[in-house]
Design a protein around this motif. Structure first.
Motif, short mmCIF file in Angstrom:
data_model
loop_
_atom_site.label_atom_id
_atom_site.label_comp_id
_atom_site.label_asym_id
_atom_site.label_seq_id
_atom_site.Cartn_x
_atom_site.Cartn_y
_atom_site.Cartn_z
N THR A 54 -24.29 16.44 7.48
CA THR A 54 -24.14 15.48 8.58
C THR A 54 -23.21 14.34 8.19
O THR A 54 -22.40 13.88 9.00
CB THR A 54 -25.51 14.92 8.98
N THR A 55 -23.30 13.91 6.93
CA THR A 55 -22.43 12.84 6.46
C THR A 55 -20.96 13.25 6.53
O THR A 55 -20.11 12.48 7.00
CB THR A 55 -22.78 12.46 5.00
N VAL A 56 -20.65 14.46 6.08
CA VAL A 56 -19.26 14.89 6.11
C VAL A 56 -18.77 15.07 7.55
O VAL A 56 -17.61 14.79 7.87
CB VAL A 56 -19.06 16.17 5.27
N VAL A 57 -19.66 15.53 8.44
CA VAL A 57 -19.28 15.66 9.86
C VAL A 57 -18.96 14.29 10.45
O VAL A 57 -17.99 14.13 11.21
CB VAL A 57 -20.40 16.37 10.65
N ASN A 58 -19.75 13.29 10.09
CA ASN A 58 -19.46 11.94 10.58
C ASN A 58 -18.11 11.43 10.09
O ASN A 58 -17.35 10.82 10.85
CB ASN A 58 -20.57 10.98 10.14
N HIS A 59 -17.81 11.69 8.82
CA HIS A 59 -16.52 11.27 8.29
C HIS A 59 -15.37 12.07 8.91
O HIS A 59 -14.29 11.53 9.17
CB HIS A 59 -16.49 11.43 6.77
N LEU A 60 -15.60 13.35 9.16
CA LEU A 60 -14.58 14.17 9.81
C LEU A 60 -14.27 13.64 11.21
O LEU A 60 -13.11 13.52 11.61
CB LEU A 60 -15.05 15.63 9.90
N ALA A 61 -15.32 13.31 11.95
CA ALA A 61 -15.13 12.76 13.29
C ALA A 61 -14.37 11.45 13.24
O ALA A 61 -13.46 11.20 14.05
CB ALA A 61 -16.49 12.58 13.97
N LYS A 62 -14.72 10.60 12.30
CA LYS A 62 -14.04 9.30 12.17
C LYS A 62 -12.57 9.49 11.82
O LYS A 62 -11.70 8.78 12.35
CB LYS A 62 -14.74 8.47 11.11
N SER A 63 -12.27 10.43 10.94
CA SER A 63 -10.88 10.65 10.54
C SER A 63 -10.04 11.19 11.70
O SER A 63 -8.83 10.95 11.75
CB SER A 63 -10.81 11.62 9.36
#
Length: 445
Positions: A54-63
């Motif tokens: 979930t953390t990496v998905v959040n960072h992917l969305a932000k990027s």
């Protein structure tokens, strides 16, 4: 799966719903369900795993300037470069910057297994047999990964795509030797894989441009021939130690290579069985070898004469050959037609570049550097160095040996900041840069 159905229902309530097989949220739900079916996984382990994903998905969305519920699998696949740039510029810890790309790959691996966004992984599937033959040790796999990131199918891949990767790698701070090695490793792997794999890369020409080698290495020679050449070189080295002749380590290496070429021509080109030099040191054979170098290998007359001169000079230094008369070699040299003076001048004119064109290069490099954005400190440092070096060579008009003999700490000094002013032809070129954390981080002129 009830959990998936509930998630799908939540997505349908969105004003512009994302297709189920593209939704990253739906993929996370599928992953959680799959982990729950593994009896070896505890609830705590599942929770930790899902937290990381979930953390990496959040960072992917932000990027990618979106929200996690609008993030799609296809945009994640295509946005790798954007995500890596985002990590590079973020204030995350070094450990997180290493971990997050791995977690992104884990999410996409699940996506492939569960059949999410099949079109996004079509190119990966096409590249899979090519990646299987590439060695990761020489950077060849980086070329394939770059093509996948740019959605280049193998059937459309060409040398132009390799050039794009080269420019990107150099801008990222990779060295020229790394780039050259990666290109060579990539092409060699494809070439060795055979016609089956080469048919997948129809636009890529992997043919060898070099003439086939014919050198007969010293270590592969019969023992009598190897000993004979070693004694010749030792005799030459002994005279050099006495000061009667000069021979550097580079000259010694060249002499050995000239003998290897000479014997290689006899063995690999003429098909002779050579166990000693005596049978080869005749005017007819040396003449044949001379014209082979000149006509077949396209060596200049001066190159051919230089090679043979070094070889015969070494022979005359040996006690076994010092009484042999090799004066006939000069008649062989004379048979090589000299290049007419007019042809020599014309060839030099073709290689000549107007000074005005050369003088414009540093300015073009500077304009290109200023126009670039988000350069890494290492890449910026390399660009400043190249620009300053060419400015010295072209505009300052210093003798080239000034640059070759420059030594850090002797006549070049590195500090926290430096300023260089070059005056040439009435122009003043100023360069300023700041050294911080082991790299040049800014430059202006």
């Amino acid at each position: 799966m009830i959990v998936l159905a509930n998630n799908s229902h939540a997505l349908e309530e969105s004003p512009d719903p994302v297709a189920y097989d593209e939704s990253m949220q739906a993929l996370l739900t599928a992953i959680r369900y799959d982990l729950s079916l593994d009896p070896a996984k505890t609830e705590k382990q599942i929770k930790k795993r899902m937290s990381d994903l979930t953390t990496v998905v959040n960072h992917l969305a932000k990027s990618l300037n979106t929200t996690p519920d609008r993030l799609t699998v296809s945009s994640t696949v295509e946005g790798e470069s954007t995500f890596l740039d985002y990590l590079d510029q973020s204030r995350l810890s070094p450990a997180s910057k290493v971990k997050l790309p791995k977690m992104r790959n884990t999410v996409l691996r699940y996506a492939r297994i569960f059949g999410f966004s099949p079109a996004s992984f079509a190119i990966m599937k096409e590249w899979k047999p090519i990646q299987a033959v590439l060695s990761p040790d020489h950077g060849a796999t980086a070329i394939a990964r770059d093509a996948i990131r740019r959605n280049r199918r193998p059937v459309d891949f060409s040398h132009a795509d390799i050039s794009v990767w080269v420019d990107t790698a150099l801008d990222a701070g990779k060295s020229y030797s790394y780039v050259r090695g990666a290109q060579a490793a990539f092409l060699n792997a494809i070439r060795k894989a055979g016609a089956g794999l080469q048919s997948l890369l129809r636009q890529l020409d992997v043919a060898v441009r070099r003439l086939p080698g014919y050198r007969f290495r010293l270590k592969d020679m019969p023992q009598p021939l190897r000993i004979e050449i070693a004694e010749i070189v030792n005799s030459r080295r002994a005279q050099a130690e006495l000061g009667t002749v000069s021979m550097s380590s580079e000259t010694e290496r060249e002499i050995i290579e000239h003998f290897e070429d000479f014997c290689g021509y006899a063995v690999r080109v003429c098909g002779l069985d050579v166990v000693g030099l005596d049978s080869l040191l005749t005017e007819p054979f040396v003449k044949r070898f001379t014209f082979f170098l000149h006509n077949e290998r396209k060596c200049e007359r001066t190159t051919v004469v230089g090679r043979l001169s070094k070889m015969f000079s070494a022979l005359e230094s040996s006690p076994d050959f010092e009484r042999r008369d090799f004066s006939w070699r000069y008649s062989v040299y004379r048979k090589l037609r000299k290049e007419p003076e007019s042809a020599l001048k014309e060839r030099r004119r073709q290689h000549n570049i107007a000074f005005q064109e050369l003088a414009a290069i540093p300015g073009q490099m500077r304009s290109e550097r200023i126009a670039l954005r988000n350069l890494s400190p290492t890449s910026l440092g390399w660009r400043i160095m190249d620009e300053l070096l060419l400015t010295c060579l072209i505009l300052a008009q210093y003798p080239p040996r000034f640059v070759r003999e420059a030594v850090l700490g002797a006549n070049i000094f590195k500090g926290r900041e430096f300023s260089v002013t070059l005056r040439s032809c009435g122009d003043v070129v100023n360069y300023w840069a700041c050294w911080r954390d082991g790299a040049w981080v800014r430059a202006c002129g």
